[in-house]
Design an enzyme around this catalytic site. Structure first.
Site, short mmCIF file in Angstrom:
data_model
loop_
_atom_site.label_atom_id
_atom_site.label_comp_id
_atom_site.label_asym_id
_atom_site.label_seq_id
_atom_site.Cartn_x
_atom_site.Cartn_y
_atom_site.Cartn_z
N LYS A 1 68.07 7.58 30.12
CA LYS A 1 69.19 8.50 29.90
C LYS A 1 70.44 7.68 29.60
CE LYS A 1 71.92 12.19 31.90
NZ LYS A 1 72.07 13.18 32.97
N SER B 1 73.36 19.12 24.45
CA SER B 1 74.39 20.08 24.05
C SER B 1 75.12 19.69 22.77
CB SER B 1 75.39 20.26 25.20
OG SER B 1 75.97 19.02 25.56
N LYS C 1 66.74 10.77 26.68
CA LYS C 1 67.86 11.68 26.51
C LYS C 1 69.12 10.91 26.17
CE LYS C 1 70.57 14.84 29.26
NZ LYS C 1 70.85 15.35 30.57
N TYR D 1 68.11 24.09 23.52
CA TYR D 1 68.78 25.38 23.71
C TYR D 1 68.30 26.41 22.71
CZ TYR D 1 71.59 22.49 26.76
OH TYR D 1 71.97 21.63 27.77
N ARG E 1 80.27 7.89 32.93
CA ARG E 1 79.10 7.59 33.76
C ARG E 1 78.46 6.25 33.38
NH1 ARG E 1 78.87 12.57 35.90
NH2 ARG E 1 78.67 14.42 34.61
C1 PBG Z 1 73.38 15.70 34.70
C2 PBG Z 1 73.06 16.21 33.34
C3 PBG Z 1 73.85 16.15 32.19
C4 PBG Z 1 73.10 16.80 31.19
C5 PBG Z 1 71.92 17.23 31.76
N1 PBG Z 1 71.90 16.85 33.08
C6 PBG Z 1 75.23 15.65 32.00
C7 PBG Z 1 75.48 14.20 32.09
O1 PBG Z 1 74.64 13.39 32.44
O2 PBG Z 1 76.64 13.81 31.81
C8 PBG Z 1 73.54 16.98 29.78
C9 PBG Z 1 72.72 17.96 29.00
C10 PBG Z 1 73.33 18.33 27.71
O3 PBG Z 1 74.33 17.75 27.26
O4 PBG Z 1 72.79 19.26 27.08
N2 PBG Z 1 73.18 16.73 35.68
#
Ligand code: PBG
Length: 308
Positions: free
Chosen positions: A181, A259, A233, A298, A202
């Site tokens: 991730k 997203s 991801k 989505y 992060r």
């Molecule tokens: C963390 C989490 C995130 C997303 C899914 N789980 C945000 C992040 O890590 O900053 C993002 C998913 C998306 O952007 O569709 N709980």
């Protein structure tokens, strides 16, 4: 002839729909940066999940948005917290038709918006966070979640959660490790979706976008710790990592079309700059072609409808 020689297919059962349930609303609240996606109350959540089931989607991934946040994200492990309440409701409604999955991370629940608890200097404390993840895992398993989405990128989270679940008799609760991730700008619209309080970024716990080998390394660690499924991801900017992981993994490999990937295609399509349906189908096909066995998207319900 093209159909007969096609190398990559997308099936509705390979799609997972992320869903947002929010505690302090009635009905739906549209997310402006994700046209077509909303935050739901329990009733509209149920209806949206039933529609996904009827379209043949494989599962739903639930994110909870609490009314009250605090430093430790207390609502994340409270049996009456919105995520647990919503999980019970969905398992009762669609649990036989869909794999009901839950996000296991603190960022939606903390008042500082980080995925873990903080130390005295304001840095994320990895090992103190693992204790909270264990409490969350037990609460989610008790609520009936079939698959826990470990998205927090803390070291040792897969092993800690597996051990705690097994110790409490939840040997059938499976783990989806968000192994590779990356610290990505493409999570931007998600911040609005979960009303995130995050200041800063992060980058101390998520991966550097340039690091391909490290994505593989994180995946191998999660596999050794007992992950049942591993995730890459975001998807579109990390297809090489996805391909590496797919070649090496002995468990299913999923990818999350996040997203920002959704928002880009919706925004361009709304301006008439690209063909919306073709772009959606091509984007998900590309993620499958690179090696994803299933895709969180989505568009899951709409795409499943086209595929059938
Ligand atoms: C963390 C989490 C995130 C997303 C899914 N789980 C945000 C992040 O890590 O900053 C993002 C998913 C998306 O952007 O569709 N709980």
């Amino acid at each position: 002839m093209r159909r007969l020689v096609s190398e990559t297919r997308v099936h509705p059962a390979q799609l997972v729909l992320p869903l947002f349930v929010r505690e302090d609303i009635a009905g739906e609240v549209p997310i402006s940066s994700m046209p077509g996606v909303s935050q739901h109350d329990l009733d509209s959540l149920r209806r949206t999940a039933v529609a996904a089931a009827e379209a043949g989607v494989g599962g739903v991934m639930l994110f909870g948005i609490p009314e009250v946040r605090d430093a430790h994200g207390s609502q994340a492990s409270d049996p009456e917290g919105i995520l647990q309440v919503a999980t019970r409701a969905l398992v009762a409604e669609v649990g036989d038709a869909l794999v009901v999955q839950t996000d296991l991370c603190l960022d939606e629940f903390t008042d500082h918006g980080h995925c873990g608890v903080l130390d005295a200097n304001g840095a994320v404390n990895n090992d103190a966070t693992l204790e909270r993840y264990v409490e969350m895992a037990l609460a989610q398993a008790r609520a009936g979640s079939a698959l826990l989405g470990l998205s927090g990128m803390m070291d040792g989270q897969t092993a800690a959660v597996r051990e705690a679940l097994d110790g409490a008799g939840f040997t059938d609760t499976a783990l989806l490790a968000y192994s590779a991730k990356y610290a990505s700008a493409f999570y931007g619209p998600f911040r609005e979706a979960v009303d995130s309080q995050l200041q800063g970024d992060r980058r101390t716990y998520q991966l550097d976008p340039g690091n391909r080998r490290e994505g593989m390394r994180e995946t191998l660690i999660d596999l050794a710790e007992g992950a049942d499924i591993v995730m890459v991801k975001p998807a579109m900017s990390y297809l090489d990592v996805l391909s590496d992981v797919a070649a090496a993994s002995e468990v299913p490999v999923w990818a999350y079309q996040v997203s920002g990937e959704y928002a880009m295609i919706e925004a361009a399509a709304a301006r008439g700059w690209i063909d919306r349906r073709r772009a959606i189908e091509e984007s998900v096909t590309g993620i499958r072609r690179a090696g994803a066995d299933a895709v969180l998207t989505y568009w899951a319900t709409e795409l499943a409808g086209w595929l059938r």
